[in-house]
Design a protein around this motif. Sequence first.
Motif, PDB file in Angstrom:
ATOM      1  N   ARG A  67       0.821  -1.202   0.000  1.00 55.15           N
ATOM      2  CA  ARG A  67       0.000   0.000   0.000  1.00 55.15           C
ATOM      3  C   ARG A  67       0.853   1.250   0.000  1.00 55.15           C
ATOM      4  O   ARG A  67       1.909   1.291   0.588  1.00 55.15           O
ATOM      5  N   GLY A  68       0.336   2.263  -0.653  1.00 57.23           N
ATOM      6  CA  GLY A  68       1.021   3.548  -0.672  1.00 57.23           C
ATOM      7  C   GLY A  68       2.323   3.485  -1.442  1.00 57.23           C
ATOM      8  O   GLY A  68       2.695   2.466  -2.012  1.00 57.23           O
ATOM      9  N   ASN A  87     -10.972   2.913 -17.359  1.00 60.03           N
ATOM     10  CA  ASN A  87     -11.080   2.799 -15.904  1.00 60.03           C
ATOM     11  C   ASN A  87     -11.412   1.385 -15.454  1.00 60.03           C
ATOM     12  O   ASN A  87     -12.216   1.189 -14.560  1.00 60.03           O
ATOM     13  N   ARG A  88     -10.778   0.457 -16.051  1.00 56.76           N
ATOM     14  CA  ARG A  88     -11.000  -0.932 -15.633  1.00 56.76           C
ATOM     15  C   ARG A  88      -9.947  -1.287 -14.600  1.00 56.76           C
ATOM     16  O   ARG A  88      -8.933  -1.923 -14.883  1.00 56.76           O
ATOM     17  N   TRP A  89     -10.231  -0.850 -13.399  1.00 52.71           N
ATOM     18  CA  TRP A  89      -9.212  -0.900 -12.357  1.00 52.71           C
ATOM     19  C   TRP A  89      -8.844  -2.331 -11.987  1.00 52.71           C
ATOM     20  O   TRP A  89      -7.684  -2.602 -11.632  1.00 52.71           O
ATOM     21  N   ALA A  90      -9.786  -3.195 -12.033  1.00 52.33           N
ATOM     22  CA  ALA A  90      -9.471  -4.587 -11.699  1.00 52.33           C
ATOM     23  C   ALA A  90      -8.503  -5.162 -12.724  1.00 52.33           C
ATOM     24  O   ALA A  90      -7.571  -5.892 -12.371  1.00 52.33           O
ATOM     25  N   ASP A 101      -7.295  -2.914  -6.770  1.00 51.13           N
ATOM     26  CA  ASP A 101      -7.961  -2.013  -7.704  1.00 51.13           C
ATOM     27  C   ASP A 101      -8.382  -0.727  -7.011  1.00 51.13           C
ATOM     28  O   ASP A 101      -8.285   0.362  -7.571  1.00 51.13           O
ATOM     29  N   ASN A 102      -8.808  -0.880  -5.776  1.00 50.57           N
ATOM     30  CA  ASN A 102      -9.249   0.300  -5.030  1.00 50.57           C
ATOM     31  C   ASN A 102      -8.090   1.270  -4.813  1.00 50.57           C
ATOM     32  O   ASN A 102      -8.249   2.488  -4.937  1.00 50.57           O
ATOM     33  N   ASP A 103      -6.960   0.716  -4.497  1.00 50.65           N
ATOM     34  CA  ASP A 103      -5.784   1.542  -4.260  1.00 50.65           C
ATOM     35  C   ASP A 103      -5.382   2.275  -5.535  1.00 50.65           C
ATOM     36  O   ASP A 103      -5.083   3.478  -5.526  1.00 50.65           O
ATOM     37  N   ILE A 104      -5.379   1.535  -6.605  1.00 45.32           N
ATOM     38  CA  ILE A 104      -5.010   2.126  -7.888  1.00 45.32           C
ATOM     39  C   ILE A 104      -6.016   3.187  -8.285  1.00 45.32           C
ATOM     40  O   ILE A 104      -5.670   4.278  -8.747  1.00 45.32           O
ATOM     41  N   LYS A 105      -7.264   2.861  -8.084  1.00 43.38           N
ATOM     42  CA  LYS A 105      -8.338   3.805  -8.417  1.00 43.38           C
ATOM     43  C   LYS A 105      -8.186   5.100  -7.621  1.00 43.38           C
ATOM     44  O   LYS A 105      -8.275   6.202  -8.171  1.00 43.38           O
ATOM     45  N   ASN A 106      -7.950   4.944  -6.336  1.00 37.42           N
ATOM     46  CA  ASN A 106      -7.768   6.127  -5.503  1.00 37.42           C
ATOM     47  C   ASN A 106      -6.559   6.940  -5.957  1.00 37.42           C
ATOM     48  O   ASN A 106      -6.602   8.161  -5.999  1.00 37.42           O
ATOM     49  N   TYR A 107      -5.499   6.219  -6.241  1.00 37.40           N
ATOM     50  CA  TYR A 107      -4.278   6.891  -6.662  1.00 37.40           C
ATOM     51  C   TYR A 107      -4.509   7.656  -7.958  1.00 37.40           C
ATOM     52  O   TYR A 107      -4.051   8.788  -8.121  1.00 37.40           O
ATOM     53  N   TRP A 108      -5.244   7.043  -8.826  1.00 36.57           N
ATOM     54  CA  TRP A 108      -5.543   7.693 -10.092  1.00 36.57           C
ATOM     55  C   TRP A 108      -6.411   8.934  -9.863  1.00 36.57           C
ATOM     56  O   TRP A 108      -6.117  10.021 -10.363  1.00 36.57           O
ATOM     57  N   ASN A 109      -7.464   8.738  -9.115  1.00 34.76           N
ATOM     58  CA  ASN A 109      -8.423   9.829  -8.941  1.00 34.76           C
ATOM     59  C   ASN A 109      -7.855  11.004  -8.159  1.00 34.76           C
ATOM     60  O   ASN A 109      -8.210  12.152  -8.408  1.00 34.76           O
TER      61      ASN A 109
END
Length: 323
Positions: A67-68, A87-90, A101-109
């Motif tokens: 993480r991070g 945006n197919r994070w999975a 995917d959630n981490d990547i999504k957050n990082y992206w957003n």
Amino acid sequence: MVRPPCCDKEGVKKGPWTPEEDIILVSYIQEHGPGNWKAVPTNTGLLRCSKSCRLRWTNYLRPGIKRGNFTDQEEKMIIHLQALLGNRWAAIAAYLPQRTDNDIKNYWNTYLKKKLKKLETSNCSESSLGNEFSVSQPIARGQWERRLQTNIDMAKKALSEALSQDKSTFNEGRAKGSIHVESKPTATQTQSFCYASSADNIARLLKGWMKNKPKGSHSNNNSYVTQNSFACDNASSEGRAKGSISFEIDETFESLFGYESLESSNSDQFSQSVSPEVTIFQDESKPEIGDNEIMHFSMLEKWLLDDSACQEKNSLSEINYIF
DNA sequence: AAGAGGCACAACCGCCCCGAT
DNA sequence: GATCGGGGCGGTTGTGCCTCT
């Protein structure tokens, strides 16, 4: 007809998970394996909906999660893959082992999207970001996708081969659901390691929690949060002196989970140290990744990065495709 | 020192897919 | 083939922390 919620709204707890809840959840999964999430709240007494349990496990408690601190390579891969896949994070997460995917999504957003927009606006002045991103030659998008598809196909093939080998070597000791192992550790080995890996995650959470706790939280107080603990501990775990609080927690978890030491709780070290002997959780964390698969992912990653090296100049035009 | 605004991220919501029946 | 339910996925929200004024 509107589908009813996955669980009753009343009596279901929401908000941040407490370490106690994490422990209960992990203990249950240690025993029964992930899957059948519907039964988890009932069997554990957790006042959480099944979905919440699943998310908590897959995004935070699952072993082997990093993480991070996204590296430059990871960042570039995300940018490339997002340009390719949208945006197919999975799907993107599948190419970044240890990332959710959630981490990547957050990082992206929260970060990358803004960074790229900045780049896009400042790109008129060209090379404002060094050589990292600039527009020159148009990318051969079709070629890029074909190459990606080829690698995906290879990975799939390798996976199916690996799985078919698994079936021939793996036997009845397997728990239900999606759990499987590649080599067959003894029950004791598997059990203790699973505890270790999950306890590791929780311990890191707890350590982060304890750091925050003096601000007024008490152990029975649900107001505390567990966020940031992973990132903090990843950065600080090595060479960290044992303070009394962390030592107590270590001891607690040692006794609770039979885990020798939590001080080596670096995700990278974790994954490196265990990768040849995949545990049920290790495997569950990336269900479709076997050894061969990992090899192909490495290949793909290398390809992505190699490609990024020669095509970074084009990446903005790809990105523009999205915006 | 205090308030405002922005940032980061955990968690929730709702839709969709797919396997079981 | 239709229906149902569990699980997966992406979008969005809520909240605590940090920085700036």
